[in-house]
Design an enzyme around this catalytic site. Structure first.
Site, short mmCIF file in Angstrom:
data_model
loop_
_atom_site.label_atom_id
_atom_site.label_comp_id
_atom_site.label_asym_id
_atom_site.label_seq_id
_atom_site.Cartn_x
_atom_site.Cartn_y
_atom_site.Cartn_z
N ARG A 25 -0.61 8.65 1.74
CA ARG A 25 -1.98 9.10 1.51
C ARG A 25 -2.13 10.61 1.44
O ARG A 25 -2.91 11.13 0.64
CB ARG A 25 -2.89 8.54 2.62
CG ARG A 25 -3.15 7.07 2.47
CD ARG A 25 -4.01 6.54 3.58
NE ARG A 25 -4.30 5.13 3.35
CZ ARG A 25 -4.89 4.33 4.22
NH1 ARG A 25 -5.24 4.83 5.41
NH2 ARG A 25 -5.11 3.07 3.94
N HIS A 63 -8.76 9.71 3.00
CA HIS A 63 -8.37 8.61 2.11
C HIS A 63 -8.50 9.08 0.67
O HIS A 63 -9.51 9.70 0.30
CB HIS A 63 -9.26 7.38 2.34
CG HIS A 63 -8.66 6.13 1.79
ND1 HIS A 63 -8.61 5.86 0.45
CD2 HIS A 63 -8.07 5.08 2.40
CE1 HIS A 63 -8.02 4.69 0.25
NE2 HIS A 63 -7.68 4.20 1.43
N GLU A 96 0.84 -1.19 0.00
CA GLU A 96 0.00 0.00 0.00
C GLU A 96 0.88 1.24 0.00
O GLU A 96 2.10 1.16 0.08
CB GLU A 96 -0.95 -0.02 1.20
CG GLU A 96 -1.94 -1.18 1.14
CD GLU A 96 -2.98 -1.13 2.25
OE1 GLU A 96 -3.04 -0.12 2.98
OE2 GLU A 96 -3.73 -2.09 2.38
N ARG A 131 -0.85 9.00 8.92
CA ARG A 131 -0.71 7.57 9.20
C ARG A 131 -0.27 6.79 7.96
O ARG A 131 -0.83 6.96 6.88
CB ARG A 131 -2.03 7.00 9.71
CG ARG A 131 -1.99 5.49 9.92
CD ARG A 131 -3.25 4.97 10.57
NE ARG A 131 -4.43 5.12 9.74
CZ ARG A 131 -4.81 4.24 8.81
NH1 ARG A 131 -4.06 3.18 8.53
NH2 ARG A 131 -5.94 4.43 8.14
N HIS A 187 -11.14 10.08 6.65
CA HIS A 187 -10.90 8.66 6.88
C HIS A 187 -10.38 8.33 8.27
O HIS A 187 -10.89 7.42 8.91
CB HIS A 187 -9.90 8.16 5.83
CG HIS A 187 -9.60 6.69 5.91
ND1 HIS A 187 -10.57 5.73 5.78
CD2 HIS A 187 -8.42 6.03 6.11
CE1 HIS A 187 -10.01 4.52 5.89
NE2 HIS A 187 -8.72 4.68 6.10
#
Length: 540
Positions: free
Chosen positions: A292, A244, A129, A386, A351
């Protein structure tokens, strides 16, 4: 165990019960802690606002980021480095190293409780990811990792006959002499009651419902942070709300929207603008797999420049999309989109809350008897942004640590049993604004791209819509929490005059290294309003 067994059949207003530990929230952190504490012999009660399996954990898709030692070239040190890089200089390095190092053991214990990950038991399947330098994310059900973890933990809780009170909302942490004596709650019939306990663990998730469009369920209203602040604890990094990058776009919508997991890009999908051009190349060395905050900001800039409503995620080159991503595939088909034959329309949405209640690495807050774990807590792991799939990891690790800390405190006599006659229900009116006003103000001014004028206008709008009210039902408790969180986030975002991680100030677009490593701490002042102060050494 049924809730009636705890509160007593037939009890009316003012019902009460006793426990050693009350856990607020039934996601990965809460249930992990409850199971461990009960196994150690404590009397544990878990309360949750909806069904036991209907919190934020259930909706997590991608997986758990963890180094199990079977991927050549990957290491715990590499995972730590990726986390620090994603966190924009605001992570606590010691917390990052400690939590990530405990990940493999926590995952092993979760599997022993019955969680089933994709792939062989000795070598589970991996995906990659955004922000990760290796394929280290283990997953379940293709893109239903949170649902599988929740299933396993709920099954374990049922087998152990944990006391689970569904349909209950926490109103106030009760204190005597500055230490926790219990929790005031409203049950499923809005009857007030008290759960008397010397220890309370907040595991309530984040505050995605501050925004009109979010991946979070309706339970994510910031209750735990509000409870902690009112009890005298502090919070930090609240301005860092992660959006997100890829949420399914089906037109203007309010409320929870379907997530398109980052793992789709990890398997090779790419982002396109409305002209069909890739736009992440050159933005970041990892392009479509950048962290992100980078991808969400790039999408926002693309939308502003083009006037389009969405960008597109092209997954047509992926083999076996429906098998690998059944949840995403079902959401797309329900919206009339075939991701095998056409790009998926996506936009960012609120998110994850990177900040939260300040705790140490055992989950302890500054209030004796009060712990916090999971998204509600600020351990220093996430910093300004994060890293993908570190959330479930943190919930597992910190849930276990919080349980050990509570058990040790009880066994060592640091916490004392309370009487059913101590404490009482909160009766002080709280500031409450209309939820729709809060969400509109936050979405307009405190999303991706903020400036002083917009933040001030949002603060004025919330203030104008605020009055005093006593919490008499779940909606009232949630609206009061959202009002407090809106005030706190706006104050912190207005104070941080730089851009870092998922806090982007268009009037201060550069990162200011005078802020390097410095968090903003939020406490309530004498009037009950959020006060912001720089805290170069926020406890972690």
């Amino acid at each position: 165990m049924d809730g009636r067994a705890v509160r007593g059949e037939g009890r009316g207003p003012g019902w009460g019960a006793e426990a050693d530990l009350v856990v607020v929230g039934s996601g990965v952190a809460g249930l992990t802690a409850a199971l461990d504490a009960a196994a150690a012999g404590l009397r544990v009660v878990v309360i949750t606002k909806d069904a036991v399996d209907d919190g934020s954990t259930r909706w997590a898709q991608g997986g758990v980021a963890v180094v199990l030692g079977d991927v050549p070239g990957d290491s715990v040190d590499a995972h730590v480095a990726d986390t620090l890089a994603a966190g924009g200089g605001l992570c606590d390095a010691a917390a990052v190293a400690s939590i990530i190092a405990d990940g493999p053991g926590a995952v092993a214990r979760l599997r022993a409780r019955g969680a089933r990950f994709d792939g062989p038991a000795g070598r589970p399947d991996r995906t990659r990811e955004g922000g990760h330098s290796a394929f280290r994310v283990v997953h379940a059900g293709g893109d239903a990792t949170g649902a599988e973890i929740e299933r396993a933990l709920v099954a374990a809780a049922t087998d152990r006959r944990l006391a689970l009170l569904t349909g209950h909302v926490a109103v106030d942490v009760l204190l005597a002499g500055g230490a926790v004596t219990g929790l005031a709650v409203l049950d499923d019939l809005c009857r007030p009651g008290v759960l008397h306990a010397p220890a309370v663990l907040l595991a309530t998730g984040g505050y995605g419902q501050l925004y009109s469009s979010t991946t979070n369920p309706g339970t994510a209203t910031g209750d735990g942070i509000a409870l902690a602040l009112r009890a005298g604890a502090s919070a930090a990094d609240l301005e860092f709300v992660q959006f997100h990058p890829t949420v399914l776009y089906t037109g203007p919508a309010v409320g929870r929207r379907p997530l398109v997991t980052e793992a789709v890009r990890g398997e090779g999908a790419v982002l396109l603008d409305r002209a069909g051009r890739r736009f992440m190349a050159g933005v970041h060395p990892l392009a479509d797999l950048a962290p992100r905050d980078v991808v969400a900001a790039a999408i926002t800039r693309t939308l502003v420049a083009s006037g389009a409503d969405c960008v597109y995620l092209d997954a047509r080159a992926l083999d076996g999309f429906a098998r690998r991503f059944p949840t995403v595939h079902a959401a797309c088909r329900a919206a009339g989109i075939d991701p095998v034959r056409e790009p998926i329309p996506v936009t960012p949405a609120a998110h994850y809350s990177c900040g939260g209640v300040v705790t140490d690495l055992a989950g302890r807050t500054a209030v004796p008897g009060l712990w916090a774990a999971g998204e509600v807590a600020r351990t220093g792991l996430h910093g300004a942004n994060r890293l993908a799939s570190n959330s479930l990891l943190e919930g597992l690790v910190m849930g276990e640590r919080a349980a050990r800390s509570v058990v040790a405190s009880v066994q060592e006599g640091h916490l004392h049993a309370t009487s059913l006659h101590e404490g009482g229900l909160a009766a002080t009116p709280w500031p409450v604004a209309t939820r729709a006003v809060v969400q509109r103000a936050m979405s307009a001014a405190a999303g991706i791209g903020r400036d002083a004028a917009g933040l001030a206008a949002a603060s004025d709008a919330v203030e104008a819509a605020t009055g005093l009210a006593e919490p008499r039902d779940r909606a009232g408790v949630e609206d009061a929490a959202l009002t407090l969180l809106a005030q706190a986030v706006l104050a912190a975002a207005g104070t941080r005059t730089e851009s870092r991680g998922c806090h982007v100030r268009t009037d201060h677009p550069e990162r200011d290294d005078l802020w390097q490593g410095e968090s903003l701490e939020v406490v309530l002042d004498a009037t009950g309003r959020p006060a912001v102060r720089a805290a170069a050494a926020v406890a972690a």
